[in-house]
Design a protein around this motif. Sequence first.
Motif, PDB file in Angstrom:
ATOM      1  N   ALA A 113      66.861  13.083  48.480  1.00 26.89           N
ATOM      2  CA  ALA A 113      66.436  11.668  49.230  1.00 26.89           C
ATOM      3  C   ALA A 113      64.934  11.360  49.095  1.00 26.89           C
ATOM      4  CB  ALA A 113      67.146  11.903  50.589  1.00 26.89           C
ATOM      5  N   PRO A 114      64.064  12.297  49.569  1.00 28.03           N
ATOM      6  CA  PRO A 114      62.770  12.071  49.748  1.00 28.03           C
ATOM      7  C   PRO A 114      62.001  11.582  48.414  1.00 28.03           C
ATOM      8  CG  PRO A 114      63.190  14.110  50.555  1.00 28.03           C
ATOM      9  CD  PRO A 114      64.546  13.813  49.997  1.00 28.03           C
ATOM     10  N   GLU A 117      62.462   7.573  46.046  1.00 23.05           N
ATOM     11  CA  GLU A 117      61.510   6.269  45.954  1.00 23.05           C
ATOM     12  C   GLU A 117      60.661   6.425  45.023  1.00 23.05           C
ATOM     13  OE1 GLU A 117      58.449   5.611  49.195  1.00 23.05           O
ATOM     14  OE2 GLU A 117      59.773   6.968  49.965  1.00 23.05           O
ATOM     15  N   VAL A 170      53.600  16.520  42.210  1.00 23.86           N
ATOM     16  CA  VAL A 170      53.797  15.855  43.488  1.00 23.86           C
ATOM     17  C   VAL A 170      55.293  15.763  44.270  1.00 23.86           C
ATOM     18  CG1 VAL A 170      53.601  13.572  44.882  1.00 23.86           C
ATOM     19  CG2 VAL A 170      52.245  14.081  43.366  1.00 23.86           C
ATOM     20  N   ARG A 173      55.813  19.264  45.583  1.00 18.11           N
ATOM     21  CA  ARG A 173      55.260  19.214  46.800  1.00 18.11           C
ATOM     22  C   ARG A 173      55.824  18.610  47.693  1.00 18.11           C
ATOM     23  NH1 ARG A 173      49.570  20.170  47.799  1.00 18.11           N
ATOM     24  NH2 ARG A 173      48.748  21.274  46.058  1.00 18.11           N
ATOM     25  N   ILE A 174      56.463  17.409  47.658  1.00 16.14           N
ATOM     26  CA  ILE A 174      57.166  16.511  48.619  1.00 16.14           C
ATOM     27  C   ILE A 174      58.498  17.347  48.941  1.00 16.14           C
ATOM     28  CG2 ILE A 174      58.918  14.800  48.789  1.00 16.14           C
ATOM     29  CD1 ILE A 174      56.895  13.029  47.323  1.00 16.14           C
ATOM     30  N   ASN A 177      57.490  20.329  51.187  1.00 12.44           N
ATOM     31  CA  ASN A 177      57.361  19.873  52.471  1.00 12.44           C
ATOM     32  C   ASN A 177      58.288  19.765  53.373  1.00 12.44           C
ATOM     33  OD1 ASN A 177      56.781  17.239  54.147  1.00 12.44           O
ATOM     34  ND2 ASN A 177      54.760  18.601  54.280  1.00 12.44           N
ATOM     35  N   ARG A 181      59.505  21.132  56.923  1.00 16.93           N
ATOM     36  CA  ARG A 181      59.753  20.474  57.769  1.00 16.93           C
ATOM     37  C   ARG A 181      61.347  20.815  58.296  1.00 16.93           C
ATOM     38  NH1 ARG A 181      58.787  14.195  57.459  1.00 16.93           N
ATOM     39  NH2 ARG A 181      60.044  14.595  55.618  1.00 16.93           N
TER      40      ARG A 181
END
Lengths: 619, 324
Positions: A113-114, A117, A170, A173-174, A177, A181
């Motif tokens: 999901a993250p 986009e 990236v 990394r996302i 992260n 979280r």
Amino acid sequence: MTANARSLRELFRRRYVAGLIALAGLACASLFIFFEQTAQQSGGAALINLASSQKALSQRVSFFVNAISASDIAAERETLRTELKTAIGEMRAAQEVLSGAQTPDRRMAQKLAPIREIYMNDYAPFEHDVAIFLSSAEQFLEDLPAPEETTLISEVNLLGMHTIMQTYDVIARIIANDAERALAQAGFIQSVLMLLFIIVLTAESFIIFEPMGKKIEQSVRDSELAQEQAQREAARARQAGDAKSNFLRLMSHELRTPLNAVIGMSKLLRGTDLSGPQLEYAKHIDDAGHHMLSIADDILTVNQQSAGKLKFKPAPTRIDDELRSVVAMLKQRAEEKTIELTYDNKIAHGDVVVDGVRFRQVVFNLIGNAIKFTDTGSIAISAASKADPDDDKSEAFEIRVTDTGCGIAKEDQERIFEEFGQAHALGERAHAGVGLGLAISRSIAEMMGGTLSLESSSTSGSVFLFSLTLQRAKIDGKKTATNAANNSASTKTGKVLVVDDNLPNRMIAAAFLKKAGFSVEFAENGKEAVEAVAHHSDLAAVLMDIEMPVMDGITATRAVRARTDESARMPIIALTAHALPEDRDNLIAEGFDDVLRKPASETEIVRCVRHYAFERAAA
Amino acid sequence: MMIVVRTGILLAVTLFAQALAGETKIVGSSTVSKFANVSETRLAARGLPVTIETTGTGGGFALFCSSADPEFAPVTLASRPIKNSERETCDKNSLGPVQEHVIGLSGVVVLQNNNKKPLRLTQRDLFLALAAQTPEPENDCRLIDNPRIRWNEVREGLPAVKIEVYGPPSTSGTRASFIDLAIAQGAGDDTCMQEIKQSAPKEFKAAASKLRTDGAWIDAGENDAVIVAAVRQIPHALGIVGYPVFVFFKDVVDAAAVEGVAPARETIASEAYPLSRSLRVYAKSDAIGVNPAAKAFLDELTGEAAIGPDGYLIAEGLIPVSAP
């Protein structure tokens, strides 16, 4: 269990169950979060891995395109083309997953999901960059003419140099992260759950265990208080009971002393030269005395029984002797009423273990009653063994007392055995008493393991049956004191010291003894008695009262027994108003040779004194 | 470096081939290309097609100056002025006169997650956070590898979150502008760096132009949407993009204020916003003369209809030069 206790238990049960459910719920939630988190982490790790692999693959694609273009060797170009094809295939397959076009599972989809986009947006979708990159590389494989090939190479290089590679970085990394979280979030939730766990546990201890503990403490305290209260009540009751017993004992003692005088004097009176009516009056005095005596006896026994103090001292005893002794004691009273008193002995062995005193009490009562309620005719006492040849350990007896009295009405036949039953049942009769005798006798019979019943009753008489089974005993020829006394119908006489502070009692004893041929010395208290024993070496026996001023009978007896000469062995017979069997035992233990209860009959006194005087003379 | 050179050569070859095929390809800055694409679409509708290839400003100049051929990269888009070194290359290749047009202004924006408290940074903060080497005031201003991990180590009062800044790669004009406007300017604001500038100008220059490579700065490719995604998905992350990108995404991300000024049309036009820059178009005069497509493109992009106060590019986020 009381309603209070039940509702308390229900309350604690509900709280406990609620607590357990809450704890179980928290544990399940914690476990679920743990598993979910683990699964999410593994999904995230797989995606990071995939992104890193895409990054490497994009570099391989760029490298192969440039290497193919730079190589002049056909074989080498072919090998590189195969490698390039493989790399493109791998990258495209992974692209399907990362862009969300083909997701292996739900968790991986969540993790995607993250980065969605990045792949899909209105500005510059990364999906488009990758598509151009891969399609350029694929077209490059198609062996196009040189200028077109060069264009494709430039496309691959432009994208491969920065954008493709760095974007995959990236993406990784996302996702990392996001995983961090999620981990922090899960950690926070776990901490909250742990806190809730502790809160629930604490709450349980506060709303369940602490109040429960308090309730238990309260209950224990209450029960202790109740116990203390009960003990106090019991002590109070005991004191009251003791006071009553003491009073009754005292009363019995105090009654017996004057009764001794009444009965004894009436006896003596009847022995004098009296006119017909005078003799009649004296007899009534005697009857009244005996009646009063039996009432005093009964009250004392009932009191002892209700206080649980009625004691039995079973000892080897010859039943026949006991029966004979009772018959002998009552013969005179029967004769006075011109009633024939017979005794029929059909006892097989008769040597048994029984408390003779209590046994005699029952039989005495039955015969005494029969005499009391029979005006004409006879009273027959029969004792028989119920033969059981196989039983050499015990013997069963049936003792029947058959009178020719007026009988007992049917409706009263059971009530006569109830305490004070006689007063009502036999209320119309001439010989009414307080009605304790039969109740006491039945009670004693039962305590000895026997029964006492009214076998039959009609207007022409009643039959009382006393049945009991007793353990057999061996008595080796030795005769009991009573027996000896009974049979020592000797004419031996001597000097007897009568010790009593009460003049009438002294007079009675002296009269009885003198009548039997004894000479009599007197002492008014224990001190005088001890001196008399010291001075009169010709004394055959001492008849000693117990309660006396200056020195009591017990102290005097001790003093006599403490003497160093022959007089220490002086026969001392207690003549006491203390009526209880244990009183007798105590006195024997104090050094008395025998004990006579006031009021003692002439026969008893004479036989007993004669027995000991004879024994002494024989010694 | 080899790869870049080689890529440059390859690109040149490609474009040359395209030129032969009669296709005009425009190269250069990704920031400017956002506006150039709008003009290109309008031209295509009029039957004058050009292709825009985003190469970054540096890449654009490399191609632009490599050949005098009129079909070969006749125009390049730039988000900074041409460097002397680049001009030298142009001269060496006998490009002839080169036109420079400032089509508008833009800014470099420091993006931040819109769920976070708005950041207020200084240029010095950006230097201390992102320069590869920073001075150590306690140790004679010696330059050391940047040790800062969290923003509060940069300056007290900044949040105690990890320094993680996503920005365009080395070929990007936006990145070059960011280094010039933020890092170099920020270095100039630092007392230690001022000393170093005096004593060792070369060291100063190197320190004022090099970004960290230890993970605090992350090259995120030429695709600006990726930077926006990173800022949106990683709450503590910052992103460096051109102002038009911020305008496009301003509903989903925020911009940090620099030296107390937030990036906006007005603050960039007035150059009150420190990270402001001009967007330019460079064209070879000779090539324009013979390549009608290139001329049409240049006229379109620099014309009043596009960049005038009410121009369509102004509507796209370009700040007009003449703006008050």
